[in-house]
Design an enzyme around this catalytic site. Structure first.
Site, mmCIF file in Angstrom:
data_model
loop_
_atom_site.group_PDB
_atom_site.id
_atom_site.type_symbol
_atom_site.label_atom_id
_atom_site.label_comp_id
_atom_site.label_asym_id
_atom_site.label_seq_id
_atom_site.Cartn_x
_atom_site.Cartn_y
_atom_site.Cartn_z
ATOM 1 N N GLU A 1 0.846 -1.261 -0.145
ATOM 2 C CA GLU A 1 0.158 -0.150 -0.426
ATOM 3 C C GLU A 1 1.160 1.238 -0.160
ATOM 4 N N THR B 1 -9.285 4.688 -0.245
ATOM 5 C CA THR B 1 -10.592 6.122 -0.582
ATOM 6 C C THR B 1 -11.323 5.575 0.636
ATOM 7 N N CYS B 2 -11.953 4.626 0.134
ATOM 8 C CA CYS B 2 -13.337 4.669 1.532
ATOM 9 C C CYS B 2 -13.297 4.612 2.516
ATOM 10 N N TYR C 1 -23.281 10.447 -6.386
ATOM 11 C CA TYR C 1 -23.285 9.886 -5.938
ATOM 12 C C TYR C 1 -23.240 11.475 -4.195
ATOM 13 N N VAL D 1 -17.235 15.028 -10.709
ATOM 14 C CA VAL D 1 -18.013 14.519 -11.925
ATOM 15 C C VAL D 1 -17.746 12.918 -12.035
ATOM 16 N N ARG E 1 -14.935 9.567 -10.741
ATOM 17 C CA ARG E 1 -14.052 9.037 -10.188
ATOM 18 C C ARG E 1 -13.554 7.950 -12.004
ATOM 19 N N HIS F 1 -43.482 -4.795 14.718
ATOM 20 C CA HIS F 1 -43.974 -3.375 15.226
ATOM 21 C C HIS F 1 -44.102 -2.932 15.835
HETATM 22 P P1 FAD Z 1 -9.050 2.656 -3.100
HETATM 23 O O1 FAD Z 1 -10.280 2.584 -2.402
HETATM 24 O O2 FAD Z 1 -9.737 3.776 -3.891
HETATM 25 O O3 FAD Z 1 -8.018 1.904 -2.919
HETATM 26 C C1 FAD Z 1 -7.307 1.437 -4.239
HETATM 27 C C2 FAD Z 1 -5.967 1.639 -2.857
HETATM 28 O O4 FAD Z 1 -4.509 1.664 -3.657
HETATM 29 C C3 FAD Z 1 -5.126 2.707 -2.564
HETATM 30 O O5 FAD Z 1 -5.297 3.393 -1.013
HETATM 31 C C4 FAD Z 1 -4.145 3.231 -3.035
HETATM 32 O O6 FAD Z 1 -2.949 4.398 -2.422
HETATM 33 C C5 FAD Z 1 -3.702 1.977 -3.420
HETATM 34 N N1 FAD Z 1 -2.942 2.442 -5.161
HETATM 35 C C6 FAD Z 1 -2.571 2.836 -5.391
HETATM 36 N N2 FAD Z 1 -2.141 2.235 -6.389
HETATM 37 C C7 FAD Z 1 -0.365 1.807 -5.967
HETATM 38 C C8 FAD Z 1 0.433 1.365 -6.444
HETATM 39 N N3 FAD Z 1 1.395 0.775 -7.879
HETATM 40 N N4 FAD Z 1 0.931 0.473 -5.084
HETATM 41 C C9 FAD Z 1 0.261 -0.216 -4.162
HETATM 42 N N5 FAD Z 1 -1.189 1.326 -3.410
HETATM 43 C C10 FAD Z 1 -1.061 1.460 -4.383
HETATM 44 N N6 FAD Z 1 -18.852 3.059 -2.078
HETATM 45 C C11 FAD Z 1 -19.592 2.601 -1.053
HETATM 46 O O7 FAD Z 1 -19.702 1.043 -1.376
HETATM 47 N N7 FAD Z 1 -20.304 3.461 0.132
HETATM 48 C C12 FAD Z 1 -20.212 4.572 0.049
HETATM 49 O O8 FAD Z 1 -20.813 5.353 0.763
HETATM 50 C C13 FAD Z 1 -19.351 5.556 -0.587
HETATM 51 N N8 FAD Z 1 -19.128 7.113 -0.334
HETATM 52 C C14 FAD Z 1 -18.419 7.434 -0.566
HETATM 53 C C15 FAD Z 1 -17.904 8.246 -0.590
HETATM 54 C C16 FAD Z 1 -16.528 9.179 -1.550
HETATM 55 C C17 FAD Z 1 -16.144 10.772 -0.937
HETATM 56 C C18 FAD Z 1 -16.177 8.442 -2.321
HETATM 57 C C19 FAD Z 1 -14.912 8.783 -2.993
HETATM 58 C C20 FAD Z 1 -15.938 7.302 -2.616
HETATM 59 C C21 FAD Z 1 -17.120 6.803 -1.943
HETATM 60 N N9 FAD Z 1 -17.166 5.469 -2.122
HETATM 61 C C22 FAD Z 1 -18.371 4.473 -1.340
HETATM 62 C C23 FAD Z 1 -16.799 4.572 -3.457
HETATM 63 C C24 FAD Z 1 -15.408 3.657 -2.521
HETATM 64 O O9 FAD Z 1 -15.019 4.662 -1.586
HETATM 65 C C25 FAD Z 1 -14.697 3.050 -3.876
HETATM 66 O O10 FAD Z 1 -15.611 2.490 -4.687
HETATM 67 C C26 FAD Z 1 -13.482 2.078 -3.278
HETATM 68 O O11 FAD Z 1 -13.084 2.709 -1.986
HETATM 69 C C27 FAD Z 1 -12.970 0.771 -3.828
HETATM 70 O O12 FAD Z 1 -12.034 0.563 -2.965
HETATM 71 P P2 FAD Z 1 -10.652 0.032 -4.113
HETATM 72 O O13 FAD Z 1 -10.179 -1.353 -3.175
HETATM 73 O O14 FAD Z 1 -11.262 -0.249 -5.237
HETATM 74 O O15 FAD Z 1 -10.080 1.357 -3.902
HETATM 75 P P1 NAD Z 2 -20.852 10.337 -10.551
HETATM 76 O O1 NAD Z 2 -20.975 9.633 -12.012
HETATM 77 O O2 NAD Z 2 -22.358 9.541 -8.848
HETATM 78 O O3 NAD Z 2 -21.431 11.952 -10.938
HETATM 79 C C1 NAD Z 2 -21.018 12.819 -11.286
HETATM 80 C C2 NAD Z 2 -22.151 13.777 -12.150
HETATM 81 O O4 NAD Z 2 -21.532 15.062 -12.684
HETATM 82 C C3 NAD Z 2 -23.750 12.962 -13.270
HETATM 83 O O5 NAD Z 2 -24.345 13.533 -12.924
HETATM 84 C C4 NAD Z 2 -22.575 14.085 -14.012
HETATM 85 O O6 NAD Z 2 -23.895 13.768 -14.916
HETATM 86 C C5 NAD Z 2 -22.151 15.290 -13.560
HETATM 87 N N1 NAD Z 2 -21.002 16.080 -14.789
HETATM 88 C C6 NAD Z 2 -20.045 15.486 -15.707
HETATM 89 N N2 NAD Z 2 -19.449 16.719 -15.802
HETATM 90 C C7 NAD Z 2 -20.328 18.131 -15.554
HETATM 91 C C8 NAD Z 2 -19.973 19.054 -15.893
HETATM 92 N N3 NAD Z 2 -18.501 19.560 -16.243
HETATM 93 N N4 NAD Z 2 -20.588 20.021 -15.491
HETATM 94 C C9 NAD Z 2 -21.547 19.550 -14.541
HETATM 95 N N5 NAD Z 2 -21.977 18.645 -14.299
HETATM 96 C C10 NAD Z 2 -20.867 17.471 -15.198
HETATM 97 O O7 NAD Z 2 -20.004 10.942 -9.697
HETATM 98 P P2 NAD Z 2 -19.406 11.809 -8.166
HETATM 99 O O8 NAD Z 2 -20.690 12.392 -7.317
HETATM 100 O O9 NAD Z 2 -18.240 11.890 -8.608
HETATM 101 O O10 NAD Z 2 -19.010 9.732 -7.407
HETATM 102 C C11 NAD Z 2 -18.029 8.987 -7.894
HETATM 103 C C12 NAD Z 2 -18.264 7.543 -7.633
HETATM 104 O O11 NAD Z 2 -17.788 7.409 -6.397
HETATM 105 C C13 NAD Z 2 -19.493 7.065 -7.571
HETATM 106 O O12 NAD Z 2 -20.259 7.356 -9.009
HETATM 107 C C14 NAD Z 2 -20.085 6.139 -6.420
HETATM 108 O O13 NAD Z 2 -19.341 4.675 -7.894
HETATM 109 C C15 NAD Z 2 -18.948 6.171 -5.827
HETATM 110 N N6 NAD Z 2 -19.776 6.782 -4.309
HETATM 111 C C16 NAD Z 2 -20.475 5.735 -3.928
HETATM 112 C C17 NAD Z 2 -21.240 6.827 -3.313
HETATM 113 C C18 NAD Z 2 -22.237 5.453 -2.528
HETATM 114 O O14 NAD Z 2 -21.545 4.125 -2.408
HETATM 115 N N7 NAD Z 2 -23.249 6.363 -1.446
HETATM 116 C C19 NAD Z 2 -20.930 7.772 -2.086
HETATM 117 C C20 NAD Z 2 -20.317 8.788 -2.589
HETATM 118 C C21 NAD Z 2 -19.370 8.145 -3.902
#
Ligand code: FAD
Ligand code: NAD
Length: 470
Positions: A39, A46-47, A189, A276, A278, A449
């Site tokens: 890591e 990210t999560c 989202y 917008v 990921r 309930h």
């Molecule tokens: P990540 O969690 O992105 O982990 C990847 C890891 O790989 C990182 O720690 C990075 O440092 C490491 N890495 C990268 N390249 C290398 C390398 N070459 N060598 C070593 N390490 C490396 N999902 C939900 O289901 N529910 C939610 O409520 C939710 N809320 C979210 C809110 C926000 C603001 C964001 C941004 C995302 C949210 N998500 C949510 C999405 C969720 O965070 C991701 O789907 C999830 O973290 C993906 O897990 P992952 O293991 O694929 O990647």
């Molecule tokens: P998203 O794909 O959910 O939404 C992006 C939005 O941005 C879309 O509605 C799109 O039409 C709009 N957009 C794109 N370009 C634009 C522009 N130039 N001007 C105005 N609007 C524009 O993406 P996100 O909100 O960044 O979230 C990324 C991902 O993270 C999600 O798809 C989801 O997989 C994950 N996530 C999940 C949760 C959860 O599970 N509760 C919470 C947060 C994030």
């Protein structure tokens, strides 16, 4: 400068310690595989560090304050003060506790943990790169690898993240002061979840979204409830506006948008959050050395999470949509089990999704339209929450539970829920789909309930024409 090379060997090299990678690591350890996790930033990915957990901590905390201040109908008169720095430090404590937990679970599973960036140097070898002068470089020979490098926010032209004016979700979740005003680019989202947080904290939030509605994949019936609630909180929506560029006015900034009619829009704010979408992280890996192909930026996999190289797997966000932590968990588990020779496979029919807006959204499986498109003759049961005793005692009356089933067999095909705890309620229907349960099974199950889960029960009964409470 590279001082000295050391080469070690491992059965399974896991790259990335987020939900996909740490679950693959723990499961591989449980299956007696020799596993090494690399890591480059912080365990939990990210999560835990910048996504799910920090955002849900903020959502719960701001919800408590908002609910307390909005309970006059219940005879409660309060005006809660929020100490933003206190909230941030509470959130940071949770994150530290959970990331340490992940590290210790991986250690407990017998994994070797290495901090650094892993990049492929061949089909069965990788180098661990530690940034910084004088650090050594380690090589690892592996039998199998699991790529779990996740995703990063997409940057649109003219909106480079500077953690000052133009914020990513990670920056927004680290703010120690509440901005007076915020423009959120994207009503997906992240945009919807964080717009709700900052509006409740007292910012004037404007969402500019290029499409004509929020949360594009969810459909009008669901989004309408959430959009109207957000509007009633004061969030200002501008649909059909695509962010174009911005200018600095010293005290604040002006965000310019493009519209189809050519008029465009201008929006002043203190901070601009850009959410917008990921994109998969593949540029940290030197994929070419291992011969791994990408398709539109993601690493394509089969139903065993295998890439185009039989011994290399990809899980989580790097493998594409949906980018959800629980999908990453499942893929990490399956990859480890396939490596251990178990007959595991991915089955995507029941991946639930939740949006932690106010109220929440929880969905799983097919909508009515999806079911029709797939050749089913769907039957639908819908229970509005204004008819739920429990919802009313929670001072909530908007939203519904909708269950979709096949009319002939009564197999549950999907559900759409909007309302308090929708993220929890959807689990029952995900289980129903997973077990191949029918409407009759759900309707015959006795629910406590008064609970919100009775609305699931009632929707299933409704689809059979046996609704009692509605
Ligand atoms: P990540 O969690 O992105 O982990 C990847 C890891 O790989 C990182 O720690 C990075 O440092 C490491 N890495 C990268 N390249 C290398 C390398 N070459 N060598 C070593 N390490 C490396 N999902 C939900 O289901 N529910 C939610 O409520 C939710 N809320 C979210 C809110 C926000 C603001 C964001 C941004 C995302 C949210 N998500 C949510 C999405 C969720 O965070 C991701 O789907 C999830 O973290 C993906 O897990 P992952 O293991 O694929 O990647
Ligand atoms: P998203 O794909 O959910 O939404 C992006 C939005 O941005 C879309 O509605 C799109 O039409 C709009 N957009 C794109 N370009 C634009 C522009 N130039 N001007 C105005 N609007 C524009 O993406 P996100 O909100 O960044 O979230 C990324 C991902 O993270 C999600 O798809 C989801 O997989 C994950 N996530 C999940 C949760 C959860 O599970 N509760 C919470 C947060 C994030």
């Amino acid at each position: 400068m590279v001082v000295g090379d050391v080469t070690t060997g491992t059965d399974v090299l896991v790259i990335g310690g987020g939900p996909g990678g740490y679950v693959a690591t723990i499961r591989a350890g449980q299956l007696d595989l020799d596993v090494t996790l690399v890591e480059m930033d912080s365990y939990g990915g990210t999560c835990l560090n910048y996504g799910c957990i920090p955002s849900k901590a903020f959502i719960s905390a701001t919800d408590i304050a908002h609910k307390a201040g909005d309970a006059e109908r219940m005879g409660i008169f309060a005006d809660p003060a929020v100490d933003m720095q206190g909230m941030v430090s509470w959130k940071d404590q949770l994150v530290t506790r959970l990331t340490k937990g992940v590290e210790s679970l991986c250690n407990g599973a017998g994994a070797t943990l290495i901090e650094g960036r892993a990049e492929f140097s061949g089909e069965n070898s990788a180098r661990i790169v530690q940034e910084g002068e004088g650090q050594g470089s380690e090589s690892i020979e592996f039998e199998h690898a699991v790529i779990a490098t996740g995703s990063r926010p997409i940057q649109i032209p003219n909106f480079e993240f500077d953690n000052e004016r133009i914020l990513s979700s990670r920056d927004a979740l680290a703010l120690e002061n509440v901005p007076d005003s915020m423009v959120v680019v994207g009503g997906g989202y992240i945009g919807m979840e964080l717009a709700t947080v900052f509006q409740k904290l007292g910012s004037d939030v404007t969402i500019v979204e290029q499409l004509d509605d929020i949360l594009p994949t969810y459909g009008e019936e669901v989004t309408e409830v959430v959009r109207k609630r957000a509007e009633s909180l004061g969030v200002d929506f501008h649909f059909g506006h695509a962010a174009a560029d911005w200018e600095d006015n010293e005290d604040d900034i002006t965000v310019h948008t493009d519209t189809e009619d050519g008029d465009g829009g201008t929006f002043d704010c203190e901070k601009c959050l850009v959410a917008v979408g990921r994109q998969p992280v593949t540029d940290t890996l030197n994929l070419d050395a291992a011969g791994i192909e990408t398709v539109q930026g993601r690493i394509d996999t089969d139903d065993r999470a295998r890439t185009n190289k039989e011994h290399i797997f990809a899980v989580g966000d790097v493998a594409g949509e949906p980018m959800l932590a629980h999908k990453a968990f499942k893929e990490g588990e399956v990859a480890a089990e396939v490596i251990a020779g178990e007959p595991a496979a991915l089955d995507y029919q029941a991946i639930p999704a939740a949006v932690f807006t106010d109220p929440e959204i929880g969905t799983v499986g097919m909508t009515e339209a999806d079911a029709e498109e797939a050749g089913f003759e769907p039957v639908v049961g819908k229970m509005p929450l204004r008819a739920s005793g429990r919802a009313l005692t929670l001072n909530e009356r908007e939203g519904f539970v909708k269950v979709v089933a096949d009319a002939e067999t009564e197999f549950v095909l999907g559900a759409q829920i909007v309302g308090p705890e929708a993220s929890e309620l959807v689990a029952e229907l995900a289980l129903a789909i997973e077990l191949g349960a029918t409407l009759e099974d759900v309707a015959a199950t006795i629910h406590v309930h008064p609970t919100l889960s009775e609305a699931v029960h009632e929707a299933a009964k409704g689809a059979r024409g046996q609704s009692i409470h509605y």
